[in-house]
Design a protein around this motif. Structure first.
Motif, PDB file in Angstrom:
ATOM      1  N   SER A  63      -6.390   6.090  20.246  1.00  0.00           N
ATOM      2  CA  SER A  63      -5.098   5.413  20.214  1.00  0.00           C
ATOM      3  C   SER A  63      -3.987   6.321  20.708  1.00  0.00           C
ATOM      4  O   SER A  63      -4.102   7.555  20.670  1.00  0.00           O
ATOM      5  CB  SER A  63      -4.780   4.960  18.782  1.00  0.00           C
ATOM      6  OG  SER A  63      -5.747   4.044  18.323  1.00  0.00           O
ATOM      7  N   SER A  64      -2.893   5.719  21.166  1.00  0.00           N
ATOM      8  CA  SER A  64      -1.724   6.496  21.558  1.00  0.00           C
ATOM      9  C   SER A  64      -1.056   7.069  20.317  1.00  0.00           C
ATOM     10  O   SER A  64      -1.056   6.443  19.250  1.00  0.00           O
ATOM     11  CB  SER A  64      -0.726   5.619  22.320  1.00  0.00           C
ATOM     12  OG  SER A  64      -1.251   5.270  23.574  1.00  0.00           O
ATOM     13  N   GLU A  65      -0.522   8.265  20.461  1.00  0.00           N
ATOM     14  CA  GLU A  65       0.142   8.929  19.352  1.00  0.00           C
ATOM     15  C   GLU A  65       1.530   9.373  19.783  1.00  0.00           C
ATOM     16  O   GLU A  65       1.913   9.210  20.938  1.00  0.00           O
ATOM     17  CB  GLU A  65      -0.699  10.119  18.879  1.00  0.00           C
ATOM     18  CG  GLU A  65      -2.098   9.715  18.433  1.00  0.00           C
ATOM     19  CD  GLU A  65      -2.816  10.837  17.693  1.00  0.00           C
ATOM     20  OE1 GLU A  65      -2.147  11.583  16.968  1.00  0.00           O
ATOM     21  OE2 GLU A  65      -4.035  10.947  17.856  1.00  0.00           O
ATOM     22  N   SER A  66       2.267   9.963  18.840  1.00  0.00           N
ATOM     23  CA  SER A  66       3.640  10.366  19.141  1.00  0.00           C
ATOM     24  C   SER A  66       3.698  11.474  20.181  1.00  0.00           C
ATOM     25  O   SER A  66       4.682  11.620  20.896  1.00  0.00           O
ATOM     26  CB  SER A  66       4.351  10.801  17.858  1.00  0.00           C
ATOM     27  OG  SER A  66       3.619  11.851  17.222  1.00  0.00           O
ATOM     28  N   HIS A  91      -1.796  15.553  20.579  1.00  0.00           N
ATOM     29  CA  HIS A  91      -2.739  15.039  19.583  1.00  0.00           C
ATOM     30  C   HIS A  91      -3.768  14.121  20.226  1.00  0.00           C
ATOM     31  O   HIS A  91      -4.961  14.169  19.910  1.00  0.00           O
ATOM     32  CB  HIS A  91      -1.981  14.295  18.476  1.00  0.00           C
ATOM     33  CG  HIS A  91      -1.107  15.177  17.647  1.00  0.00           C
ATOM     34  ND1 HIS A  91       0.100  14.761  17.136  1.00  0.00           N
ATOM     35  CD2 HIS A  91      -1.256  16.463  17.257  1.00  0.00           C
ATOM     36  CE1 HIS A  91       0.651  15.745  16.459  1.00  0.00           C
ATOM     37  NE2 HIS A  91      -0.148  16.790  16.519  1.00  0.00           N
ATOM     38  N   LYS A  92      -3.311  13.295  21.127  1.00  0.00           N
ATOM     39  CA  LYS A  92      -4.202  12.360  21.805  1.00  0.00           C
ATOM     40  C   LYS A  92      -5.248  13.113  22.617  1.00  0.00           C
ATOM     41  O   LYS A  92      -6.445  12.798  22.586  1.00  0.00           O
ATOM     42  CB  LYS A  92      -3.379  11.443  22.710  1.00  0.00           C
ATOM     43  CG  LYS A  92      -4.154  10.310  23.369  1.00  0.00           C
ATOM     44  CD  LYS A  92      -3.197   9.457  24.191  1.00  0.00           C
ATOM     45  CE  LYS A  92      -3.866   8.223  24.757  1.00  0.00           C
ATOM     46  NZ  LYS A  92      -2.923   7.410  25.552  1.00  0.00           N
TER      47      LYS A  92
END
Length: 211
Positions: free
Chosen positions: A176-179, A183-184
């Motif tokens: 999933s997309s993250e801020s 992290h992605k």
């Protein structure tokens, strides 16, 4: 620079797809991989980039879109042939043959018929699928890539179609997309590491922020 690997064994090749909608971060992730993996990981070019970057006409007319997807499919197949000639532990595909289904302006059955293949046969070509979800405009979707013409809304629709196209693959990881892309990318690289033999995995796929 590529990481050295002392293993000289002939590897059982695994073919892994990195997919996702426009703006999902595939290009940035592949740059990390290309500069930091051992020689037994062989990334392939994106077939759509080869086709459109080489001057293939790009048009929204259904006839032109179908012609483009047929060309992309066959270029992808041939790129994978070249990838298989290396002593690769992992051939990393920037999209796979199934991706064209999400861009085809017609029913799925017509896509497979036009290419003379079946969905189950194309899914079986790949040992694993890593799907990077397209971010929303709020989470950083942009159009800085000159080959990216889709708005955030259209990109999200394509991403949903890709998710549906690869549905049922027995080894699929959805990121999933993250801020932050950091992290992605870390989660995607962890998934990729799971597909490598021990000798190559220990050599070190990059982990952003690690020494």
């Amino acid at each position: 620079m590529p990481v050295s690997c002392r293993c000289n064994e002939v590897h059982h090749r695994r073919r892994v797809v990195l997919t996702g909608g426009p703006g999902a971060g595939k290009t940035a992730l592949l740059e990390l991989v290309r500069h930091s993996v051992c020689p037994h990981v062989h990334p392939l070019a994106e077939s759509a980039g080869v086709v459109f970057g080489g001057g293939f006409p790009r048009s929204e007319e259904p006839v032109a879109r179908k012609a483009a997807q047929r060309a992309i499919f066959h270029v992808q197949r041939e790129l994978e042939v070249i990838g298989d000639t290396h002593n690769a532990a992992l051939v990393l595909c920037d999209r796979g043959t199934v991706d064209g289904l999400a861009y085809w302006p017609g029913p799925p059955a017509e896509f497979w018929s036009a290419l003379g293949t079946r969905r189950e046969d194309e899914l079986a070509r790949y040992d694993a699928v890593i799907h990077l979800r397209t971010p929303t405009a709020r989470l950083g979707y942009n159009r800085t890539n000159p080959l990216r013409t889709e708005s955030a809304r259209v990109a999200a629709l394509i991403d949903d179609r890709l998710l549906e196209a690869w549905e049922g693959h027995p080894r699929r990881v959805v990121i999933s997309s993250e801020s932050t892309f950091l992290h992605k990318a870390t989660h995607a690289l962890e998934a990729l590491r799971e597909e490598l033999p021990t000798c190559c995995a220990s050599g070190g796929l990059p982990f952003p922020g690690s020494p």
